[in-house]
Design a protein around this motif. Sequence first.
Motif, PDB file in Angstrom:
ATOM      1  N   GLY A 167       0.795  -1.212   0.000  1.00  0.00           N
ATOM      2  CA  GLY A 167       0.000   0.000   0.000  1.00  0.00           C
ATOM      3  C   GLY A 167       0.832   1.268   0.000  1.00  0.00           C
ATOM      4  O   GLY A 167       0.351   2.341  -0.377  1.00  0.00           O
ATOM      5  N   GLN A 168       2.088   1.147   0.415  1.00  0.00           N
ATOM      6  CA  GLN A 168       2.987   2.299   0.441  1.00  0.00           C
ATOM      7  C   GLN A 168       4.166   2.132  -0.515  1.00  0.00           C
ATOM      8  O   GLN A 168       4.853   3.112  -0.835  1.00  0.00           O
ATOM      9  N   TRP A 169       4.401   0.904  -0.945  1.00  0.00           N
ATOM     10  CA  TRP A 169       5.568   0.586  -1.771  1.00  0.00           C
ATOM     11  C   TRP A 169       5.119  -0.437  -2.822  1.00  0.00           C
ATOM     12  O   TRP A 169       5.451  -1.611  -2.758  1.00  0.00           O
ATOM     13  N   PRO A 170       4.316  -0.029  -3.808  1.00  0.00           N
ATOM     14  CA  PRO A 170       3.838  -0.986  -4.815  1.00  0.00           C
ATOM     15  C   PRO A 170       5.004  -1.532  -5.628  1.00  0.00           C
ATOM     16  O   PRO A 170       5.966  -0.812  -5.921  1.00  0.00           O
ATOM     17  N   SER A 171       4.929  -2.788  -5.978  1.00  0.00           N
ATOM     18  CA  SER A 171       6.042  -3.435  -6.682  1.00  0.00           C
ATOM     19  C   SER A 171       5.752  -3.514  -8.178  1.00  0.00           C
ATOM     20  O   SER A 171       4.879  -2.828  -8.705  1.00  0.00           O
ATOM     21  N   SER A 172       6.487  -4.355  -8.876  1.00  0.00           N
ATOM     22  CA  SER A 172       6.342  -4.461 -10.326  1.00  0.00           C
ATOM     23  C   SER A 172       5.079  -5.236 -10.688  1.00  0.00           C
ATOM     24  O   SER A 172       4.676  -6.163  -9.975  1.00  0.00           O
ATOM     25  N   ALA A 173       4.480  -4.892 -11.818  1.00  0.00           N
ATOM     26  CA  ALA A 173       3.314  -5.626 -12.301  1.00  0.00           C
ATOM     27  C   ALA A 173       3.670  -7.100 -12.458  1.00  0.00           C
ATOM     28  O   ALA A 173       4.640  -7.454 -13.120  1.00  0.00           O
ATOM     29  N   GLY A 174       2.897  -7.958 -11.805  1.00  0.00           N
ATOM     30  CA  GLY A 174       3.131  -9.392 -11.904  1.00  0.00           C
ATOM     31  C   GLY A 174       4.179  -9.946 -10.962  1.00  0.00           C
ATOM     32  O   GLY A 174       4.443 -11.156 -10.973  1.00  0.00           O
ATOM     33  N   GLN A 175       4.775  -9.120 -10.114  1.00  0.00           N
ATOM     34  CA  GLN A 175       5.819  -9.624  -9.216  1.00  0.00           C
ATOM     35  C   GLN A 175       5.251 -10.700  -8.290  1.00  0.00           C
ATOM     36  O   GLN A 175       4.146 -10.584  -7.771  1.00  0.00           O
TER      37      GLN A 175
END
Length: 333
Positions: free
Chosen positions: A206-214
């Motif tokens: 919620g504060q540190w979104p990662s890569s799409a599909g990670q």
Amino acid sequence: MLRERPPGLPARSRGAGTVTGAPLRLGTRGSALAMTQSGTVAELLRSASGRPVELVSVTTHGDTATGPLASLGGTGVFATALRESLLAGECDFIVHSLKDLPNAAYPGITLIAVPERESARDALCTQDAAGLAALPAGARVGTGSPRRAAQVLSRRPDLVVTDIRGNVDTRLRKVADGDYDAIVLAEAGLRRIGRDGEIRETFDLGQWPSSAGQGALAIEMRTDQLAAELGTLLRALNDPHAELTALVERAVLAELEAGCAAPVGISAREGGDAVALLAQVYRHDGGHSIRVEDVVPASLVAEPAGRAAFAARIVAELRARGVDELAEGGTFS
């Protein structure tokens, strides 16, 4: 069972791996993480079908090139050699980390299944600090991801973020040897190879979104074999929840046309009958970012057209808030 594809070896005829009782050949990168991930898929397939599965190790451009990952060609750097091997008939299906796949369709190849997803979070591994906030000013943090670099700098602009290459074990060794004070890696990869004991902090999506599909795996096969037995076997490995969230994330990335080298974090979460999505785009130095959150009924993003429409809505809002000004060298489109 593992066999490495010898150079120049004549390929079996297309579809040979789908003969009942013959080993199914799974093409994979040769790194410890890729082999572990592919081994998990192989075991799922063996358990579900009773068929033997052998791993075929394929060397990709991303495995041999030495420059910064972001400069090597983006998302296709690990995928192309595997796909060429599949089309050449040297294996029957292939397994990737989903975040490594380009968004554009690849002629003759279909994404047939996304198995159950691991954690999508990023993790911090350090020499001795308890977490990112505990690192001293000037500490060296290694990552090959512009997104992770921007996220680190957004919280700690006093740190020195530098590029790092190598497999997970190599990167962890560089921390132990003092080359870096900390590194940022995918939590899923660390857990899959049993190195989760090195994690000092995980970052909330919620504060540190990662890569799409990670955290998700992608199983691909030849399109002309979808109606064969192998297509049925592989589709049975699909996890609908993992597939839905990962494909929604990828739809937003495709609409943004950012590729994996752009500082973009995208995270989707399914709850009840809805999908909540967060997309955040960062300036490369982490000094500014633009964030959009939205919720959509799951039924509306169950098919490609619905995902594309939702992605267009997200990206229109990002652009309305000035996201194109964050991209170095011009707009994302």
